[in-house]
Enzyme design. Structure first.
Site, PDB file in Angstrom:
ATOM      1  N   ARG A   5       2.958 -10.218  10.406  1.00  0.00           N
ATOM      2  CA  ARG A   5       4.243  -9.534  10.588  1.00  0.00           C
ATOM      3  C   ARG A   5       5.389 -10.423  10.120  1.00  0.00           C
ATOM      4  NH1 ARG A   5       2.455  -5.456   9.759  1.00  0.00           N
ATOM      5  NH2 ARG A   5       0.561  -6.681   9.443  1.00  0.00           N
ATOM      6  N   GLN A  41      -7.329  -5.162   9.670  1.00  0.00           N
ATOM      7  CA  GLN A  41      -6.250  -4.686  10.535  1.00  0.00           C
ATOM      8  C   GLN A  41      -6.698  -3.536  11.439  1.00  0.00           C
ATOM      9  OE1 GLN A  41      -2.128  -4.783   8.772  1.00  0.00           O
ATOM     10  NE2 GLN A  41      -3.263  -4.892   6.861  1.00  0.00           N
ATOM     11  N   LYS A  52       0.824  -1.218   0.000  1.00  0.00           N
ATOM     12  CA  LYS A  52       0.000   0.000   0.000  1.00  0.00           C
ATOM     13  C   LYS A  52       0.856   1.265   0.000  1.00  0.00           C
ATOM     14  CE  LYS A  52      -0.684   0.269   5.020  1.00  0.00           C
ATOM     15  NZ  LYS A  52       0.089   1.500   5.193  1.00  0.00           N
ATOM     16  N   THR A  53       1.990   1.245   0.711  1.00  0.00           N
ATOM     17  CA  THR A  53       2.854   2.430   0.721  1.00  0.00           C
ATOM     18  C   THR A  53       3.412   2.692  -0.666  1.00  0.00           C
ATOM     19  OG1 THR A  53       3.455   1.984   3.023  1.00  0.00           O
ATOM     20  CG2 THR A  53       4.861   3.501   1.803  1.00  0.00           C
ATOM     21  N   ASP A  98      -3.970   7.298   4.468  1.00  0.00           N
ATOM     22  CA  ASP A  98      -3.430   5.963   4.742  1.00  0.00           C
ATOM     23  C   ASP A  98      -4.095   5.397   6.002  1.00  0.00           C
ATOM     24  OD1 ASP A  98      -1.845   3.719   4.591  1.00  0.00           O
ATOM     25  OD2 ASP A  98      -0.067   4.674   5.423  1.00  0.00           O
ATOM     26  N   GLU A  99      -4.124   4.072   6.144  1.00  0.00           N
ATOM     27  CA  GLU A  99      -4.674   3.398   7.334  1.00  0.00           C
ATOM     28  C   GLU A  99      -6.073   3.934   7.665  1.00  0.00           C
ATOM     29  OE1 GLU A  99      -3.182   0.904   8.400  1.00  0.00           O
ATOM     30  OE2 GLU A  99      -1.017   1.126   8.235  1.00  0.00           O
TER      31      GLU A  99
END
Length: 737
Positions: A604, A254, A34-35, A223-224
């Site tokens: 992770r 998330q 996504k970044t 974002d997020e």
């Protein structure tokens, strides 16, 4: 035509980068890049002729913002990116507020306002609570929460007063909150939450300023998005009102911060408020092996409140995910330490490649001690080391004071903890009565009914003297672990942490861990006593980082590492009531959040994943038989059986039927109403305004409005005591009455 090279992007990522007009929702699974999408999109806009000045990108951490700006600069190969607004929500609001003298309309605030952090806020609140003569140790955290909740929900005092009207102490809460704001105003200071609310007020109350920023931010990136709270959502909506070129990236799988106002429902709300919305799914995972991705999918698919998506990866199968059930938490810690030692020594990993994740930071103590035995360097990320935690220091201060009555630092720590109403005046009078070479405790132990103090102060000091005298006697009569339990009880420490908040659950777990450590120390050091134990604890707490090159194993709660990744991950403490965490009123939505936490923990890991649990754990002064986490069954790591097998230290097996023994911690019980949820199709097609419904967490409610296409239909429902909630009808566990 863009000169930015898009060949490094997959097809869905390219779609997102090239979708530059209108509202866009990108549902980005863990590790899906996504970044990269956000930075390539910003670079593509600049390369296509959009002025960097007209681009806004908002994320949730300074680290993420800095990384985003650095990537954009490297993509466009010049410093134009410096004109792009790439900020966190809070830093964006600071920029807007400082640029506008109109904030003076807000009760005289000026642009050189101070920003108060949590410590500053708590200092003010402690004074206010003391002035109100409130002796509830939980009141500070309670008022702290209410202050943030009101601001995060973007409510006025009047609205919030109605929202909490069912609280017996609602008047006290509102009064303290208002006094707090008065002090903040007098100090020309804003806290983190106020940065958001005052920016919203500035824009709403000043149409010219609002129009300026709406014109400026032609392209908005968030974002997020699943982590936005109500006021953050309102700010985005306000800033994007004119151009509606709002690009949001989020993943409801998330969303793990609902306790601080985050609302994954904003993803569904966005599709209605900005309709038509281009929806793009990023499902290809670039981080983890196939076996790790498959495990994550198995678990998260059990959640109902989510958009349908499934992670996949082109990476190798990888090694199998290793699950290990250990006899006790001590064996669990040894398993982790031994494997890390071998991974580094024989498998080519660095310590910094490895993380040990847990639901509660109380679980670090055994692991930290084993790491010291194995000489493994580590850092506790997002929290203090075990022996540095406040509740541990408070208890140890009592012990130190018994061994050394002249330890004034320990005296200052415990004289008013738990609260005894001993204030500065009383302590000043105590100092006046101290004789030469006396410590404060020496003086108190000398006091009697005829000592020259006020009746009230003397009574409190004599009460403290009685506690200390009893501790001195019991320290010689009881075993080490029994004495610690006695200290926790007689001093009132246990009662101070008796509320069922997650913070206090953590504290009690930590105290239980300390008692367990004393018990283990006593077994291993038969001829040692309290003084030697304190010495061993002091040496442990003094040890920090072994390696100044930062090559350290990370110990962290899952909440602390969202956004990070590691080649090797250990997830420990996977037991019912720990992961998932038990609460007094656990509901379906609580379990779904716990499952999202497990999903975040699993994703992770890049190459290796180890999951462990203990069959017995020392909790609250007693040995408990633990039931494996339900998530282990959902992941097919253990059989879905109705009994558990526990092994003693001789390796002998003993099988227990669930419900057969009190010490077995049972599964969390969900309210029966969840089993009679109205059929989704009926809910979507038939629910209408003024219908009465029931929700398992919020109770009875009345439908205020229904909107959206069938696949994204939402309802505004007012629940008594909870206010109005926006629920996605395809997922909400509602029953029509």
């Amino acid at each position: 035509m863009s000169t930015i090279n898009l060949n490094d992007l997959n097809n869905e990522q390219k779609k997102a980068v090239l979708a530059t007009k209108g509202a866009v929702l990108v549902t980005a699974g863990a590790g899906s890049g996504k970044t990269r999408v956000l930075t390539y999109r910003i670079a593509h806009l600049i390369d296509s002729g959009v002025e960097p000045y007209n681009i806004l990108a908002v994320t949730f951490t300074n680290k993420a913002a800095a990384e985003m700006k650095e990537r954009v600069i490297s993509l466009i190969k010049n410093d134009k990116a410096n004109s792009v607004w790439i900020y966190t929500f809070h830093s964006m609001c600071v920029q807007i507020l400082r640029q506008n003298r109109n904030i003076e309309r807000f009760h005289g605030y000026t642009t050189n306002f101070s920003i108060y952090d949590t410590t500053d806020r708590e200092r003010i609140l402690k004074t206010l609570i003391a002035e109100q003569k409130i002796e509830d140790d939980d009141y500070l955290s309670k008022i702290n929460w209410h202050i943030s909740e009101r601001k995060n929900q973007n409510m006025t005092f009047g609205e919030y007063e109605q929202h909490i009207s069912y609280y017996s102490d609602s008047a006290t809460i509102i009064n303290l909150m208002q006094k707090y704001e008065q002090i903040m105003n007098a100090n020309n200071a804003l806290d983190f939450d106020s940065l958001l609310t005052y920016t919203y007020k500035l824009l709403i109350e000043n149409p010219d300023i609002k129009e300026y920023y709406q014109n400026k931010f032609e392209y908005i990136h968030i974002d997020e998005f699943q982590d936005t709270n109500a006021v953050q959502y309102d700010l985005v909506e306000l800033l994007g009102e004119k151009h509606k070129n709002v690009f949001v990236v989020g993943d409801e799988d998330q969303c793990i911060y609902t306790w601080r106002g985050a609302n994954a429902g904003h993803i569904f709300k966005f599709t209605n408020d900005y309709s038509p919305v281009t929806i793009i799914k990023l499902e290809q995972n670039y981080r983890s092996t196939k076996k790790i991705v498959d495990l994550a999918n198995k678990i998260i698919k059990n959640n109902v409140s989510r958009l349908e998506k499934k992670l996949w990866t082109e990476k190798d199968e990888g090694v199998r995910v290793e699950y290990k059930s250990q006899f006790t938490e001590r064996y669990e810690a040894n398993f982790v330490a031994e494997h890390i030692y071998n991974l580094v020594r024989y498998n080519g990993y660095k310590y910094s490649d490895i993380a040990v994740l847990m639901r509660l930071n109380a679980l670090t103590r055994h692991i930290e001690e084993k790491f010291l035995e194995y000489n493994l360097p580590y850092k506790v990320f997002g929290g203090m080391k075990f022996y540095d935690r406040a509740e541990i220091k408070n208890l140890l201060a009592y012990l130190k004071l018994i061994v050394n009555p002249k330890d004034t630092s320990s005296f200052n720590r415990v004289i008013n903890f738990p609260k005894r109403g001993i204030g500065e005046v009383a302590l000043h009078n105590l100092k006046d009565n101290m004789q030469e070479n006396e410590s404060p405790l020496d003086t108190i132990l000398r006091f009697d009914n005829n000592s020259p103090l006020s009746k009230s102060a003397l009574s409190k000091f004599l009460s403290f003297k009685a506690i200390i005298n009893s501790l001195i006697i019991k320290s010689k009569e009881l075993s080490l672990s029994e004495f610690l339990e006695y200290v926790i009880d007689i001093t009132g420490i246990k009662d101070a942490y008796s509320s069922g908040s997650e913070e206090n659950i953590n504290r009690l777990y930590n105290l239980s861990e300390l008692v367990s450590s004393a018990n283990e120390y006593q077994k291993n050091n038969k001829n040692s006593g309290l003084e030697e134990y304190l010495q061993s604890v002091s040496l442990t707490s003094d040890i920090d980082d072994y390696d100044d090159t930062k090559n350290l194993v990370t110990l962290a709660t899952v909440h602390s590492v969202k956004g990070l990744e590691f080649k090797v991950v250990f997830i420990v403490g996977c037991e019912e009531n720990i992961f998932p965490l038990k609460r007094k009123d656990t509901s379906d939505s609580d379990i779904e959040e716990e499952r999202r936490l497990m999903y975040v923990a699993i994703t992770r890991a890049e190459e290796r994943l180890y999951i462990t649990n203990a069959q017995q754990r020392f909790l609250y002064g007693d040995k408990k038989y633990m039931q494996p986490s339900r998530f282990l069954k959902e992941a097919d790591l253990i059989e879905n059986k109705n009994d558990i097998t526990v092994y003693n230290e001789q390796g002998e097996a003993e099988t227990f039927k669930l419900n057969s023994r009190k010490e077995i911690i049972l599964p969390i019980q969900i309210k029966d109403v969840t089993t009679v949820k109205t059929d989704v199709k009926e809910l979507v097609n038939k629910l209408k305004v003024n219908d009465n419904v029931v929700h398992p967490k919020f109770g009875a409610g009345v439908v205020i409005s229904v909107s959206g296409a069938p696949e994204t239909r939402t309802a505004n429902i007012h629940f008594e005591g909870y206010g109005t909630k926006i629920l996605a009808l395809n997922f909400a566990p509602l029953t029509i009455l």
